[in-house]
Write an enzyme that holds these catalytic residues in place. Structure first.
Site, PDB file in Angstrom:
ATOM      1  CB  VAL A  68      -0.989   0.025   1.184  1.00 55.59           C
ATOM      2  CG1 VAL A  68      -1.974  -1.128   1.086  1.00 55.59           C
ATOM      3  CG2 VAL A  68      -0.272   0.030   2.529  1.00 55.59           C
TER       4      VAL A  68
ATOM      5  CG  ASN B 140      -7.273  -5.230   7.152  1.00 61.01           C
ATOM      6  OD1 ASN B 140      -7.690  -5.152   8.306  1.00 61.01           O
ATOM      7  ND2 ASN B 140      -6.362  -6.135   6.784  1.00 61.01           N
TER       8      ASN B 140
ATOM      9  CE1 TYR C  59      -2.152   0.680  14.677  1.00 63.39           C
ATOM     10  CE2 TYR C  59      -3.460   1.129  16.638  1.00 63.39           C
ATOM     11  CZ  TYR C  59      -3.286   0.467  15.434  1.00 63.39           C
ATOM     12  OH  TYR C  59      -4.257  -0.405  14.985  1.00 63.39           O
TER      13      TYR C  59
ATOM     14  CE  LYS D 114      -4.906   1.931  12.536  1.00 65.43           C
ATOM     15  NZ  LYS D 114      -5.359   1.344  11.254  1.00 65.43           N
TER      16      LYS D 114
ATOM     17  CB  THR E 211      -6.260  -8.877  14.415  1.00 66.34           C
ATOM     18  OG1 THR E 211      -5.507  -7.884  15.132  1.00 66.34           O
ATOM     19  CG2 THR E 211      -7.722  -8.467  14.385  1.00 66.34           C
TER      20      THR E 211
END
Length: 282
Positions: free
Chosen positions: A56, A82, A147, A151, A182
């Site tokens: 990506v 994702n 992070y 986000k 996950t």
């Protein structure tokens, strides 16, 4: 109605679960990842499945993946951004390069893929862009500066993108999951900052112990989250935000309450900042 889904980061974790759920619901899936063999290994073979190479962070990869999807299935109805990574650490100990890599994958990456998809969706007059954020995109946490930066940026971008693309029949949904089991906390996805500032040593050790202890013990079921996204994508009016998981909802409620408290605490000062009418700004 059968739709064509393009899913990034589909070789494992939540991305693979979303791909499986979409296939089970009768949709066609373009499953992407950096290694197509790993994508195929995770998802198997199907006439309704196309595995494509997509890093990506590469705009050319994103454009090639869209072309491959159109060549095979003729359209893209749902894009799921994702793919993500997790650089954990105190801000002073994270290197500039680590911060760049966090933003490149988790913020700029979704932008790259969405930019490649939008012209097709505009031509179709329909589409749905779903981006996977995190409760760390709603609430800032110690040890998660990189992070959360990615986000929070993702959520702001999606919220602003939604009214831009709505006139073309394209919907936008940002998903803010809580703690789901996950593979985000595995060694393949998590990178810890190297110890560099002694003042953080004791707290750093506790944070690393905490995050390592969470791996594999998260309460949320990613397969159920994947099926929930199928439900949301089938709605005529999908939500702009989907806060996923009871823990994420609790965090969102706390954030709302904290914002309200801060508004109320400084209401008089905040509302006293306009120009005086008599002064006219002079």
């Amino acid at each position: 109605m059968r739709k064509v889904w393009l899913i990034t980061g589909a070789s494992r974790g939540l991305g693979a679960d979303i791909a499986k759920a979409a296939l089970a619901a009768g949709h066609a899936v373009v499953a992407s990842g950096r290694d197509t063999d790993r994508v195929s290994s995770a998802l198997g073979r199907s006439h309704e499945l196309l595995a494509v190479k997509l890093d990506v962070t590469s705009r050319s990869d994103a454009e090639a993946a869209v072309r491959a999807a159109v060549d095979r299935f003729g359209r893209i109805d749902v894009l799921v951004n994702n793919a993500a990574n997790f650089y954990a650490g105190y801000f002073e100990e994270l290197t500039a390069e680590q911060m760049d890599r966090q933003l490149a994958t988790s913020l700029i990456g979704p932008m790259n893929v969405t930019r490649a998809v939008l012209p097709l969706m505009r031509k179709q007059g329909s589409g749905h862009v779903i981006s996977i954020s995190s409760s760390a995109g709603l609430v800032g946490f110690e040890f998660c500066t990189a992070y959360s930066a990615a986000k929070f940026g993702l959520e702001g971008w999606m919220e602003s993108l939604a009214p831009e693309i709505a006139p073309f029949g394209i919907r936008a949904t940002v998903v803010s999951p809580g703690s789901f089991r996950t593979e985000l906390l595995t060694e393949q996805s998590t990178t810890y900052a190297e110890p560099a500032v002694a003042d953080y040593a004791e707290r750093r050790a506790k944070q690393v112990e905490f995050w390592n202890s969470r791996n594999g013990k998260q309460g949320g079921d990613p397969a159920k989250l994947a099926r929930a996204l199928i439900t949301i994508a089938d709605l005529e009016q999908p939500p702009l935000r989907f806060i996923a998981g009871a823990d994420a909802i609790e965090l969102a409620k706390r954030k709302i309450a904290a914002l309200q408290q801060q508004v109320d605490a400084f209401l008089e000062l905040s509302t006293s900042l306009a120009f005086d009418e008599a002064g006219g700004g002079k």
